[in-house]
Scaffold this motif. Sequence first.
Motif, PDB file in Angstrom:
ATOM      1  N   LEU A  39     -80.969 -28.726  79.471  1.00  0.00           N
ATOM      2  CA  LEU A  39     -81.925 -27.576  79.668  1.00  0.00           C
ATOM      3  C   LEU A  39     -83.385 -28.164  79.987  1.00  0.00           C
ATOM      4  O   LEU A  39     -84.100 -28.058  80.892  1.00  0.00           O
ATOM      5  CB  LEU A  39     -81.789 -26.686  78.191  1.00  0.00           C
ATOM      6  N   VAL A  40     -83.956 -29.056  79.032  1.00  0.00           N
ATOM      7  CA  VAL A  40     -85.353 -29.341  79.100  1.00  0.00           C
ATOM      8  C   VAL A  40     -85.203 -30.337  80.368  1.00  0.00           C
ATOM      9  O   VAL A  40     -86.399 -30.356  81.126  1.00  0.00           O
ATOM     10  CB  VAL A  40     -85.744 -30.097  77.746  1.00  0.00           C
ATOM     11  N   GLN A  41     -84.493 -31.231  80.533  1.00  0.00           N
ATOM     12  CA  GLN A  41     -84.551 -32.033  81.478  1.00  0.00           C
ATOM     13  C   GLN A  41     -84.449 -31.491  82.994  1.00  0.00           C
ATOM     14  O   GLN A  41     -85.244 -31.805  83.757  1.00  0.00           O
ATOM     15  CB  GLN A  41     -82.951 -33.412  81.494  1.00  0.00           C
ATOM     16  N   ASN A  42     -83.430 -30.901  83.025  1.00  0.00           N
ATOM     17  CA  ASN A  42     -83.458 -30.107  84.357  1.00  0.00           C
ATOM     18  C   ASN A  42     -84.504 -28.926  84.530  1.00  0.00           C
ATOM     19  O   ASN A  42     -85.102 -28.937  85.579  1.00  0.00           O
ATOM     20  CB  ASN A  42     -82.052 -29.449  84.519  1.00  0.00           C
ATOM     21  N   GLY A  43     -85.102 -28.380  83.512  1.00  0.00           N
ATOM     22  CA  GLY A  43     -86.275 -27.323  83.338  1.00  0.00           C
ATOM     23  C   GLY A  43     -87.308 -27.895  83.990  1.00  0.00           C
ATOM     24  O   GLY A  43     -88.033 -27.405  84.544  1.00  0.00           O
ATOM     25  N   TYR A  44     -87.582 -29.304  83.553  1.00  0.00           N
ATOM     26  CA  TYR A  44     -88.700 -29.966  84.116  1.00  0.00           C
ATOM     27  C   TYR A  44     -88.415 -30.383  85.330  1.00  0.00           C
ATOM     28  O   TYR A  44     -89.445 -30.196  86.384  1.00  0.00           O
ATOM     29  CB  TYR A  44     -89.291 -30.926  83.089  1.00  0.00           C
ATOM     30  N   ASN A  45     -87.331 -31.073  85.559  1.00  0.00           N
ATOM     31  CA  ASN A  45     -87.301 -31.694  87.122  1.00  0.00           C
ATOM     32  C   ASN A  45     -87.281 -30.799  88.360  1.00  0.00           C
ATOM     33  O   ASN A  45     -87.869 -30.976  89.207  1.00  0.00           O
ATOM     34  CB  ASN A  45     -85.908 -32.456  87.095  1.00  0.00           C
ATOM     35  N   GLY A 108     -91.310 -21.669  77.283  1.00  0.00           N
ATOM     36  CA  GLY A 108     -89.878 -21.411  77.897  1.00  0.00           C
ATOM     37  C   GLY A 108     -89.189 -22.484  77.397  1.00  0.00           C
ATOM     38  O   GLY A 108     -87.936 -22.448  76.781  1.00  0.00           O
ATOM     39  N   MET A 109     -89.405 -23.901  77.712  1.00  0.00           N
ATOM     40  CA  MET A 109     -88.917 -24.878  77.730  1.00  0.00           C
ATOM     41  C   MET A 109     -88.793 -25.410  76.106  1.00  0.00           C
ATOM     42  O   MET A 109     -87.901 -25.784  75.484  1.00  0.00           O
ATOM     43  CB  MET A 109     -89.366 -26.130  78.439  1.00  0.00           C
ATOM     44  N   ILE A 110     -89.974 -25.277  75.338  1.00  0.00           N
ATOM     45  CA  ILE A 110     -90.093 -25.391  73.927  1.00  0.00           C
ATOM     46  C   ILE A 110     -89.092 -24.631  73.191  1.00  0.00           C
ATOM     47  O   ILE A 110     -88.352 -24.978  72.379  1.00  0.00           O
ATOM     48  CB  ILE A 110     -91.636 -25.171  73.278  1.00  0.00           C
ATOM     49  N   LEU A 111     -89.000 -23.117  73.431  1.00  0.00           N
ATOM     50  CA  LEU A 111     -87.817 -22.143  72.869  1.00  0.00           C
ATOM     51  C   LEU A 111     -86.792 -22.670  73.105  1.00  0.00           C
ATOM     52  O   LEU A 111     -85.708 -22.553  72.304  1.00  0.00           O
ATOM     53  CB  LEU A 111     -88.133 -20.930  73.591  1.00  0.00           C
ATOM     54  N   GLY A 112     -86.474 -23.321  74.434  1.00  0.00           N
ATOM     55  CA  GLY A 112     -84.972 -23.605  74.647  1.00  0.00           C
ATOM     56  C   GLY A 112     -84.507 -25.028  74.090  1.00  0.00           C
ATOM     57  O   GLY A 112     -83.293 -25.022  73.661  1.00  0.00           O
ATOM     58  N   LYS A 113     -85.667 -25.792  73.956  1.00  0.00           N
ATOM     59  CA  LYS A 113     -85.199 -27.084  72.995  1.00  0.00           C
ATOM     60  C   LYS A 113     -84.851 -26.604  71.644  1.00  0.00           C
ATOM     61  O   LYS A 113     -84.071 -26.969  71.092  1.00  0.00           O
ATOM     62  CB  LYS A 113     -86.596 -28.019  73.256  1.00  0.00           C
ATOM     63  N   LEU A 114     -85.736 -25.803  70.855  1.00  0.00           N
ATOM     64  CA  LEU A 114     -85.683 -25.494  69.740  1.00  0.00           C
ATOM     65  C   LEU A 114     -84.138 -24.616  69.349  1.00  0.00           C
ATOM     66  O   LEU A 114     -83.632 -24.791  68.437  1.00  0.00           O
ATOM     67  CB  LEU A 114     -86.680 -24.600  69.170  1.00  0.00           C
ATOM     68  N   SER A 121     -83.820 -35.788  74.136  1.00  0.00           N
ATOM     69  CA  SER A 121     -84.641 -36.974  73.638  1.00  0.00           C
ATOM     70  C   SER A 121     -86.393 -36.523  74.215  1.00  0.00           C
ATOM     71  O   SER A 121     -86.910 -37.534  73.739  1.00  0.00           O
ATOM     72  CB  SER A 121     -84.039 -38.018  74.690  1.00  0.00           C
ATOM     73  N   ILE A 122     -86.424 -35.564  74.809  1.00  0.00           N
ATOM     74  CA  ILE A 122     -87.743 -35.167  75.306  1.00  0.00           C
ATOM     75  C   ILE A 122     -88.595 -34.548  74.287  1.00  0.00           C
ATOM     76  O   ILE A 122     -88.012 -33.446  73.971  1.00  0.00           O
ATOM     77  CB  ILE A 122     -87.664 -34.513  76.632  1.00  0.00           C
ATOM     78  N   SER A 123     -89.617 -34.896  73.551  1.00  0.00           N
ATOM     79  CA  SER A 123     -90.117 -34.270  72.589  1.00  0.00           C
ATOM     80  C   SER A 123     -91.090 -33.408  73.009  1.00  0.00           C
ATOM     81  O   SER A 123     -91.540 -32.933  74.209  1.00  0.00           O
ATOM     82  CB  SER A 123     -91.001 -35.284  71.622  1.00  0.00           C
ATOM     83  N   ILE A 124     -91.386 -32.398  72.203  1.00  0.00           N
ATOM     84  CA  ILE A 124     -92.508 -31.225  72.521  1.00  0.00           C
ATOM     85  C   ILE A 124     -93.679 -32.023  72.961  1.00  0.00           C
ATOM     86  O   ILE A 124     -94.435 -31.310  73.877  1.00  0.00           O
ATOM     87  CB  ILE A 124     -92.758 -30.313  71.208  1.00  0.00           C
ATOM     88  N   THR A 125     -94.197 -32.878  72.212  1.00  0.00           N
ATOM     89  CA  THR A 125     -95.517 -33.624  72.517  1.00  0.00           C
ATOM     90  C   THR A 125     -95.480 -34.125  74.200  1.00  0.00           C
ATOM     91  O   THR A 125     -96.294 -33.762  75.022  1.00  0.00           O
ATOM     92  CB  THR A 125     -95.534 -35.093  71.704  1.00  0.00           C
ATOM     93  N   GLN A 126     -94.446 -34.630  74.629  1.00  0.00           N
ATOM     94  CA  GLN A 126     -93.977 -35.118  76.052  1.00  0.00           C
ATOM     95  C   GLN A 126     -94.151 -34.021  76.952  1.00  0.00           C
ATOM     96  O   GLN A 126     -94.572 -33.957  77.918  1.00  0.00           O
ATOM     97  CB  GLN A 126     -92.794 -35.925  76.226  1.00  0.00           C
ATOM     98  N   MET A 127     -93.533 -32.698  76.454  1.00  0.00           N
ATOM     99  CA  MET A 127     -93.619 -31.471  77.341  1.00  0.00           C
ATOM    100  C   MET A 127     -94.988 -31.068  77.409  1.00  0.00           C
ATOM    101  O   MET A 127     -95.372 -30.638  78.658  1.00  0.00           O
ATOM    102  CB  MET A 127     -92.519 -30.442  76.545  1.00  0.00           C
ATOM    103  N   VAL A 193     -93.713 -39.955  81.640  1.00  0.00           N
ATOM    104  CA  VAL A 193     -94.228 -39.110  80.533  1.00  0.00           C
ATOM    105  C   VAL A 193     -92.863 -38.430  80.077  1.00  0.00           C
ATOM    106  O   VAL A 193     -92.980 -38.452  78.867  1.00  0.00           O
ATOM    107  CB  VAL A 193     -95.032 -37.789  81.301  1.00  0.00           C
ATOM    108  N   LEU A 194     -91.974 -38.101  80.739  1.00  0.00           N
ATOM    109  CA  LEU A 194     -90.792 -37.548  80.401  1.00  0.00           C
ATOM    110  C   LEU A 194     -89.830 -38.407  80.475  1.00  0.00           C
ATOM    111  O   LEU A 194     -88.741 -38.280  79.800  1.00  0.00           O
ATOM    112  CB  LEU A 194     -90.607 -36.268  81.238  1.00  0.00           C
TER     113      LEU A 194
END
Length: 243
Positions: A39-45, A108-114, A121-127, A193-194
């Motif tokens: 989710l986070v990986q694709n969500g950002y890419n 949305g990405m933070i909520l998705g991660k949680l 492996s991608i932290s909230i700080t990185q996001m 960064v990510l």
Amino acid sequence: MMYYIKAENLKCRRTFAKKLVLIAPLLMVFLASISGMYLVQNGYNWWYTILLPSFITLATALVNQIEERKLRYRTIFALPVSLQKIWISKVFLLAMYVLVACILHLVGMILGKLLINPTSSISITQMVTATLILIVVSLWQIPFCLFLSKKFGLMATVLINVGIGIVLGFFAVTEDFWWACPYSWAMRLMCPVLGILPNGTLALQDDALLNPSVLPIGIALSAVLFLLLLTVTANWFQRQEVK
């Protein structure tokens, strides 16, 4: 200047351009959630390679169409106002829309991660860092797309900024001359960064693309290009006349 920005914002009231600020990040979060553990990986890419440039392109084109439909800017050209300030206020308003859309995407990405992908492996700080950088390196597209929309129309703007832009970005991002192609900046800076490669996969520890030295270069170039395009296009708009 704030009065100009408020006036431009009122023009966008109940328009699709303003709705896109909510639709674009929600669509990205929905599509990313389907990929589950990625989710986070694709969500950002997918966000910085496709959806964010598409959002900026459509938003700028739609803001331009608001004026085009009203007698092709004749109502503005006839007013005793600074055309430069009108142009700059449009750019600043669109920059605010990009800011809000990126923050909504981040939430949305933070909520998705949680909730869905806590093992990412991608932290909230990185996001958070990635989102702030993406906002900066994307700003140059606003005056550029606004100019293309005014000069050539919606279809040409989409073709150039989304179609050709994505191809150029992927072509240049892994090359030594990546800095010379603005479309590669977001993808290249997201590597350190990510830890995400342009193709969406996670980079290995010894990958050369993880070198953080590209960050100040990309950010500085983005700021300079934004100011340059803003100045050039504002001066160009100042010289426009009723046709």
